[in-house]
Design a protein around this motif. Structure first.
Motif, PDB file in Angstrom:
ATOM      1  N   TYR A 137      14.118 -15.772  37.785  1.00  0.00           N
ATOM      2  CA  TYR A 137      14.465 -14.364  37.962  1.00  0.00           C
ATOM      3  C   TYR A 137      15.742 -14.203  38.786  1.00  0.00           C
ATOM      4  N   SER A 157      13.356 -18.833  33.971  1.00  0.00           N
ATOM      5  CA  SER A 157      12.142 -18.031  33.825  1.00  0.00           C
ATOM      6  C   SER A 157      12.364 -16.622  34.358  1.00  0.00           C
ATOM      7  N   PHE A 158      11.874 -15.638  33.591  1.00  0.00           N
ATOM      8  CA  PHE A 158      12.011 -14.230  33.941  1.00  0.00           C
ATOM      9  C   PHE A 158      10.686 -13.515  33.699  1.00  0.00           C
ATOM     10  N   ALA A 160       9.040  -9.918  32.201  1.00  0.00           N
ATOM     11  CA  ALA A 160       9.375  -8.781  31.351  1.00  0.00           C
ATOM     12  C   ALA A 160       9.281  -7.460  32.106  1.00  0.00           C
ATOM     13  N   PRO A 169      17.755 -12.056  30.674  1.00  0.00           N
ATOM     14  CA  PRO A 169      17.319 -13.239  29.913  1.00  0.00           C
ATOM     15  C   PRO A 169      18.047 -13.366  28.580  1.00  0.00           C
ATOM     16  N   LYS A 186      12.534 -18.532  29.125  1.00  0.00           N
ATOM     17  CA  LYS A 186      11.287 -17.858  28.765  1.00  0.00           C
ATOM     18  C   LYS A 186      11.090 -16.619  29.628  1.00  0.00           C
ATOM     19  N   THR A 187      10.631 -15.543  28.995  1.00  0.00           N
ATOM     20  CA  THR A 187      10.291 -14.298  29.691  1.00  0.00           C
ATOM     21  C   THR A 187       8.788 -14.084  29.569  1.00  0.00           C
ATOM     22  N   TYR A 188       8.128 -13.875  30.708  1.00  0.00           N
ATOM     23  CA  TYR A 188       6.671 -13.728  30.740  1.00  0.00           C
ATOM     24  C   TYR A 188       6.284 -12.251  30.674  1.00  0.00           C
TER      25      TYR A 188
END
Length: 235
Positions: A137, A157-158, A160, A169, A186-188
């Motif tokens: 992030y 990693s980010f 949402a 991202p 990847k965005t969670y």
């Protein structure tokens, strides 16, 4: 392990936290661990210890310390995060060089960062001799393709639900594709900002779009360690 002092830019020193693998004599790859806005927190030490347990010599420099700390120093570090310039990058490179030069380090060093440290890790990966970086992030520069030219492999990693980094991202992935850089971005969907961090008053923090997300953080750790295994250990 207690705090120590390591070199910083311009011949000065910075406080740091060092963690080494609990088993074996090395040498091991190294990782520079870059702080979020809150500095040397218990979370940052835990992240550093986790990397050591995974087989890395890990050092977390206290980026506010070389110029004495205080509000002006903190503000200068924040400006560096968004502008991509400033003495803090010399401090990060000094930490990398110090780590690479240790007898228990192979000389192959990566970086991981959280929040502002994620932004620093991203830019340092393009400008300094890192073998892989893991920005979490972190701020992605507007002209990412130009600013990240020459960057090493990236695992990012980010969350949402992180409204502060909306579009970042996608901008990062597009730039890395254009540059032909090996990546894992990847965005969670369930996560917001700072989803690795166990802040107090989590219920309040979550209403602000931030805070710890166990599933997202554990999945991200797995991706990071696999990526580092490939680019720091196996290499």
């Amino acid at each position: 392990m207690p705090d120590l002092h390591i070199p910083a830019g311009a011949g000065s020193h910075q406080q740091a936290y060092l963690a080494t693998p609990p088993v074996g004599d090395g040498p091991w790859p190294g990782v520079v661990v870059l702080q979020d806005a809150f500095g040397m927190t218990d979370d940052l030490r835990e992240h550093t210890d986790r990397l050591a347990t995974a087989g890395y010599v890990a050092v977390a420099p206290r980026l506010y310390s070389p110029r004495g700390g205080g509000p002006r120093c903190v503000a200068a570090v924040f400006r560096s995060m968004t502008s991509g310039t400033g003495d803090v990058f010399d401090d990060i490179d000094a930490a990398r060089a110090w780590l690479a030069g240790r007898d228990d380090c192979t000389g192959r060093v990566g970086a991981i960062g959280f929040c502002q440290g994620g932004g620093f890790a991203l830019l340092a990966g393009a400008r300094q001799d890192f073998a892989a970086v893991a920005p979490n992030y972190g701020h992605v520069p507007t002209d990412a393709e130009r600013e990240l030219e020459g960057i090493c492999p990236v695992v990012a990693s980010f969350g949402a639900r992180d409204v502060s980094l909306k579009g970042h991202p996608e901008r990062l992935e597009s730039a890395l594709d254009a540059l032909g850089v090996e990546k894992d971005v990847k965005t969670y969907p369930t996560a917001g900002h700072s989803f690795f961090e166990r802040f107090p008053a989590q219920a309040v923090v979550r209403r602000l779009g931030a805070g710890y997300d166990h599933d997202a953080s554990e999945d991200a750790w797995g991706r990071i360690l696999r990526f580092f295994e490939t680019h720091l250990k196996a290499a």
